[in-house]
Design a protein around this motif. Structure first.
Motif, PDB file in Angstrom:
ATOM      1  N   VAL A  10       0.622  -1.188   0.007  1.00  0.00           N
ATOM      2  CA  VAL A  10      -0.251   0.139  -0.214  1.00  0.00           C
ATOM      3  C   VAL A  10       0.951   1.101  -0.016  1.00  0.00           C
ATOM      4  CG1 VAL A  10      -1.624   1.334   1.627  1.00  0.00           C
ATOM      5  CG2 VAL A  10      -2.211  -1.144   1.085  1.00  0.00           C
ATOM      6  N   SER A  11       1.997   1.232   0.922  1.00  0.00           N
ATOM      7  CA  SER A  11       2.804   2.331   0.803  1.00  0.00           C
ATOM      8  C   SER A  11       3.492   2.990  -0.537  1.00  0.00           C
ATOM      9  CB  SER A  11       3.924   2.267   2.046  1.00  0.00           C
ATOM     10  OG  SER A  11       4.620   1.185   1.824  1.00  0.00           O
ATOM     11  N   ILE A  12       3.993   1.690  -1.086  1.00  0.00           N
ATOM     12  CA  ILE A  12       4.565   1.940  -2.380  1.00  0.00           C
ATOM     13  C   ILE A  12       3.502   2.443  -3.620  1.00  0.00           C
ATOM     14  CG2 ILE A  12       5.387   0.385  -4.344  1.00  0.00           C
ATOM     15  CD1 ILE A  12       7.014  -1.524  -2.403  1.00  0.00           C
ATOM     16  N   MET A  13       2.179   1.766  -3.387  1.00  0.00           N
ATOM     17  CA  MET A  13       1.404   2.299  -4.462  1.00  0.00           C
ATOM     18  C   MET A  13       0.956   3.444  -4.037  1.00  0.00           C
ATOM     19  SD  MET A  13      -0.718  -0.843  -5.951  1.00  0.00           S
ATOM     20  CE  MET A  13      -2.315  -0.149  -5.754  1.00  0.00           C
ATOM     21  N   VAL A  14       0.946   4.149  -2.911  1.00  0.00           N
ATOM     22  CA  VAL A  14       0.528   5.476  -2.562  1.00  0.00           C
ATOM     23  C   VAL A  14       1.586   6.368  -3.257  1.00  0.00           C
ATOM     24  CG1 VAL A  14       0.466   7.193  -0.727  1.00  0.00           C
ATOM     25  CG2 VAL A  14      -1.027   5.028  -0.700  1.00  0.00           C
ATOM     26  N   SER A  15       2.968   5.930  -2.929  1.00  0.00           N
ATOM     27  CA  SER A  15       4.084   6.734  -3.140  1.00  0.00           C
ATOM     28  C   SER A  15       3.977   6.800  -4.697  1.00  0.00           C
ATOM     29  CB  SER A  15       5.371   6.075  -2.910  1.00  0.00           C
ATOM     30  OG  SER A  15       5.637   6.062  -1.406  1.00  0.00           O
ATOM     31  N   VAL A  16       3.953   5.794  -5.431  1.00  0.00           N
ATOM     32  CA  VAL A  16       3.787   5.820  -6.839  1.00  0.00           C
ATOM     33  C   VAL A  16       2.729   6.725  -7.361  1.00  0.00           C
ATOM     34  CG1 VAL A  16       3.325   4.620  -9.134  1.00  0.00           C
ATOM     35  CG2 VAL A  16       4.946   3.809  -7.202  1.00  0.00           C
ATOM     36  N   MET A  17       1.509   6.700  -6.795  1.00  0.00           N
ATOM     37  CA  MET A  17       0.349   7.603  -7.319  1.00  0.00           C
ATOM     38  C   MET A  17       0.811   9.264  -6.745  1.00  0.00           C
ATOM     39  SD  MET A  17      -3.112   5.247  -6.326  1.00  0.00           S
ATOM     40  CE  MET A  17      -3.482   6.405  -4.943  1.00  0.00           C
ATOM     41  N   LEU A  18       1.393   9.162  -5.866  1.00  0.00           N
ATOM     42  CA  LEU A  18       1.620  10.647  -5.695  1.00  0.00           C
ATOM     43  C   LEU A  18       2.568  11.221  -6.486  1.00  0.00           C
ATOM     44  CD1 LEU A  18       2.015  10.721  -1.638  1.00  0.00           C
ATOM     45  CD2 LEU A  18       0.111  11.864  -3.123  1.00  0.00           C
ATOM     46  N   MET A  19       3.688  10.393  -6.932  1.00  0.00           N
ATOM     47  CA  MET A  19       4.601  10.645  -7.943  1.00  0.00           C
ATOM     48  C   MET A  19       4.058  11.046  -9.425  1.00  0.00           C
ATOM     49  SD  MET A  19       8.383   8.798  -7.016  1.00  0.00           S
ATOM     50  CE  MET A  19       7.611   7.214  -6.968  1.00  0.00           C
ATOM     51  N   MET A  20       3.303   9.962  -9.514  1.00  0.00           N
ATOM     52  CA  MET A  20       2.441  10.339 -10.990  1.00  0.00           C
ATOM     53  C   MET A  20       1.439  11.636 -10.843  1.00  0.00           C
ATOM     54  SD  MET A  20       3.659   8.069 -12.749  1.00  0.00           S
ATOM     55  CE  MET A  20       2.487   7.965 -14.268  1.00  0.00           C
ATOM     56  N   MET A  21       0.790  11.844  -9.851  1.00  0.00           N
ATOM     57  CA  MET A  21       0.135  13.121  -9.824  1.00  0.00           C
ATOM     58  C   MET A  21       1.081  14.234  -9.916  1.00  0.00           C
ATOM     59  SD  MET A  21      -2.552  12.190  -6.768  1.00  0.00           S
ATOM     60  CE  MET A  21      -2.970  13.945  -6.200  1.00  0.00           C
ATOM     61  N   CYS A  22       2.196  14.265  -9.147  1.00  0.00           N
ATOM     62  CA  CYS A  22       2.984  15.544  -9.237  1.00  0.00           C
ATOM     63  C   CYS A  22       3.572  15.910 -10.499  1.00  0.00           C
ATOM     64  CB  CYS A  22       4.064  15.465  -8.332  1.00  0.00           C
ATOM     65  SG  CYS A  22       3.715  15.439  -6.531  1.00  0.00           S
ATOM     66  N   LEU A  23       3.766  14.573 -11.308  1.00  0.00           N
ATOM     67  CA  LEU A  23       4.414  14.610 -12.570  1.00  0.00           C
ATOM     68  C   LEU A  23       3.312  15.324 -13.687  1.00  0.00           C
ATOM     69  CD1 LEU A  23       6.515  13.801 -14.612  1.00  0.00           C
ATOM     70  CD2 LEU A  23       5.187  11.617 -15.048  1.00  0.00           C
ATOM     71  N   PHE A  24       2.063  14.974 -13.340  1.00  0.00           N
ATOM     72  CA  PHE A  24       1.065  15.182 -14.304  1.00  0.00           C
ATOM     73  C   PHE A  24       0.868  16.973 -13.892  1.00  0.00           C
ATOM     74  CE2 PHE A  24      -0.225  10.855 -14.865  1.00  0.00           C
ATOM     75  CZ  PHE A  24       0.004  11.027 -16.144  1.00  0.00           C
ATOM     76  N   ILE A  25       0.529  17.085 -12.461  1.00  0.00           N
ATOM     77  CA  ILE A  25       0.222  18.507 -12.338  1.00  0.00           C
ATOM     78  C   ILE A  25       1.191  19.429 -12.766  1.00  0.00           C
ATOM     79  CG2 ILE A  25      -0.162  20.186 -10.159  1.00  0.00           C
ATOM     80  CD1 ILE A  25      -1.602  17.634  -8.959  1.00  0.00           C
TER      81      ILE A  25
END
Length: 117
Positions: A10-25
């Motif tokens: 779960v922590s890896i998935m949350v980290s990856v999702m946050l990095m992807m969101m930051c990349l798109f934003i």
């Protein structure tokens, strides 16, 4: 055992999702007008970085650093006043200030502080 594997996943998935969101934003146009304009220093970012500049900017920056470091050295000396002898403390402070004043006088005589010649 399953709980620790699940929490790591779960922590890896949350980290990856946050990095992807930051990349798109953070996607911006490469030709952003604000980023291509000079920022505080006045240099044109489109020109070569090897262009000559006024040495006066450099000398003023060095003077600022010297006196900035002086403040950083003076503060601990003031705090140690309680634990040292008064005569030793005054001698140390006076020598430190005299050396700085002699350096400033030397720079003044050499014309470093004169902006236009």
């Amino acid at each position: 055992m399953y709980v620790s594997i699940w929490s790591i996943g779960v922590s890896i998935m949350v980290s990856v999702m946050l990095m992807m969101m930051c990349l798109f934003i953070s996607k911006t146009s490469k030709k952003d007008r604000e980023k291509m304009s000079p920022f505080e220093c006045g240099f044109d970012p489109k020109s070569s970085a090897r262009t000559p500049f006024s040495i006066q900017f450099f000398l003023i920056a060095v003077l600022f650093l010297i006196f900035d470091i002086e403040i950083a050295i003076m503060l601990p000396i003031i705090i140690t006043m309680k634990w040292s002898l008064t005569s030793t403390w005054i001698l140390t402070i006076m020598m430190f200030i005299i050396i700085l004043i002699i350096g400033l006088y030397h720079e003044w005589n050499n014309g470093v502080l004169e902006w236009a010649k």
